[in-house]
Design an enzyme around this catalytic site. Structure first.
Site, PDB file in Angstrom:
ATOM      1  N   ASP A  26       0.866  -1.168   0.000  1.00  0.00           N
ATOM      2  CA  ASP A  26       0.000   0.000   0.000  1.00  0.00           C
ATOM      3  C   ASP A  26       0.912   1.231   0.000  1.00  0.00           C
ATOM      4  O   ASP A  26       2.105   1.140   0.314  1.00  0.00           O
ATOM      5  CB  ASP A  26      -0.898  -0.029   1.239  1.00  0.00           C
ATOM      6  CG  ASP A  26      -1.844   1.151   1.288  1.00  0.00           C
ATOM      7  OD1 ASP A  26      -2.498   1.445   0.271  1.00  0.00           O
ATOM      8  OD2 ASP A  26      -1.918   1.801   2.356  1.00  0.00           O
ATOM      9  N   ASP A  28      -0.272   5.156   0.802  1.00  0.00           N
ATOM     10  CA  ASP A  28      -0.570   6.121   1.863  1.00  0.00           C
ATOM     11  C   ASP A  28      -0.423   5.456   3.225  1.00  0.00           C
ATOM     12  O   ASP A  28      -1.107   4.482   3.528  1.00  0.00           O
ATOM     13  CB  ASP A  28      -2.004   6.660   1.719  1.00  0.00           C
ATOM     14  CG  ASP A  28      -2.169   7.518   0.486  1.00  0.00           C
ATOM     15  OD1 ASP A  28      -1.229   8.232   0.132  1.00  0.00           O
ATOM     16  OD2 ASP A  28      -3.253   7.474  -0.124  1.00  0.00           O
TER      17      ASP A  28
END
Length: 358
Positions: A26, A28
């Protein structure tokens, strides 16, 4: 749990970059927070790559194109190509094209990444509800305002299918948590009374596509969210590594339900480079991780530091690992908030550090 080991209990003697062939990261809260890299992560990912592990980038943030995401990563010191990036806009565009067919009219709501993905999938973009779109695809965009939301509401009320790239209620930022796409999707749903089709994580489509692109045999999903990254990884059949550099805090982790319990835990993505100690049963309901022991009794989790057991791992999370396994073993199929208490001063300091002190 029917014989399935409790997550975090197994651990890894070898660092994850030696156990797995691809890390599905991922972005963020994992690689960066806001415009800046998480400290030390670019260097850690460079070391991971140098050791032979491949990287894929899987983001629920729909606002940017893969080219823009790859460019941002490269500037931050994490060289990436657009082909290594999977966005929730791409997942939504694929689903809509499969359901409605090439050329179908779609109203995009969100950042440039939403429109770009829809166009790349062969769909026809419209600017407003009066053009009778068959679907509204809503993704995160910093400039989304009342006008776009109003057009989405009218289109959905007139029969367009509401498709959300993701339902993350918040996004991490240097200023703390800020509204994510899920918050604005909730506005449209509240007004129309219709629930959207959500195509991003935890739906396994995104991770599956990244596995296909990277030809991964033993992937590990690295994320900061339980509801998207960990649940999505588990649904895709991949191991999961939760990092505490983004949204999830220790209290939320302890209370996680069975579908949202990670296999591994680290302060940040540099945890790909370190061994992860197992949590082992120590009798009488006690669970031990390196120099820490946790037990669940009378509805209370109790933690103590056993100094004779050695210093433990360098990341300072061994006590938290023990607490998680003790609590999850006691509540194998349920979401259960935890009350935690310390049995010595070292444990009290640790609980304060993790925000678990009562």
């Amino acid at each position: 749990m029917s014989g399935t080991p409790t997550p975090l209990a197994v651990g890894k003697v070898r660092p994850p970059h030696q156990e797995y062939d691809v890390a599905l990261l991922d972005l963020d809260g994992v690689v960066y927070v806001g415009p800046e890299a998480v400290p030390g992560v670019p260097e850690a990912l460079a070391a991971v790559r140098a050791a032979g592990m491949r990287l894929g980038f899987v983001t629920n943030n729909a606002s940017r194109t893969p080219e823009e995401v790859a460019g941002h990563l490269t500037v931050l010191g994490v060289p990436a190509s657009p082909a290594e990036v999977i966005t929730s806009s791409q997942a939504a565009a694929t689903v809509v094209a499969q359901r409605l067919g090439a050329g179908a009219r779609v109203l995009p709501v969100g950042g440039p990444g939403v429109a770009a993905a829809l166009e790349a999938a062969g769909l026809t973009l419209v600017a407003g509800a009066e053009e009778e779109p068959l679907a509204v695809v809503q993704g995160y965009g910093r400039d989304v305002g009342w006008t776009q939301l109003a057009e989405a509401v009218v289109a959905v009320r007139n029969g367009a299918q509401h498709v959300a790239t993701n339902a993350d209620a918040t996004i991490p930022s240097p200023r703390g948590l800020l509204p994510g796409n899920g918050a604005l999707v909730g506005v449209v749903s509240a007004v129309t009374g219709r629930r959207p089709l959500v195509t991003g994580k935890p739906d396994p489509t995104m991770h599956a596509e990244c596995v296909r692109r990277t030809a991964a045999h033993r992937p590990v999903v690295v994320g900061d969210r339980l509801d998207t990254d960990v649940e999505g990884g588990r649904r895709a059949g991949a191991a999961t590594l939760l990092v505490l550099s983004g949204v999830t805090d220790p209290a939320t982790l302890l209370a996680a339900g069975p579908d949202r319990r990670p296999d591994l835990l680290a302060p940040d993505a540099a945890g790909l480079l370190t061994a992860h100690p197992a949590v082992v049963a120590a009798g009488d309901g006690r669970w031990r991780c390196a120099g820490w022991t946790a037990r669940s009794a009378d509805g209370v989790l109790r933690l103590r530091r056993d100094s004779a057991e050695g210093p433990g791992s360098a990341d300072g999370l061994d006590g938290l690992r023990a607490l998680c396994v003790a609590h999850w073993t006691r509540h194998p199929e349920a979401v259960a908030p935890a009350e935690v208490t310390a049995e010595d001063e070292a444990a009290a300091d640790a609980l304060r550090h993790w925000g678990l002190a009562s």
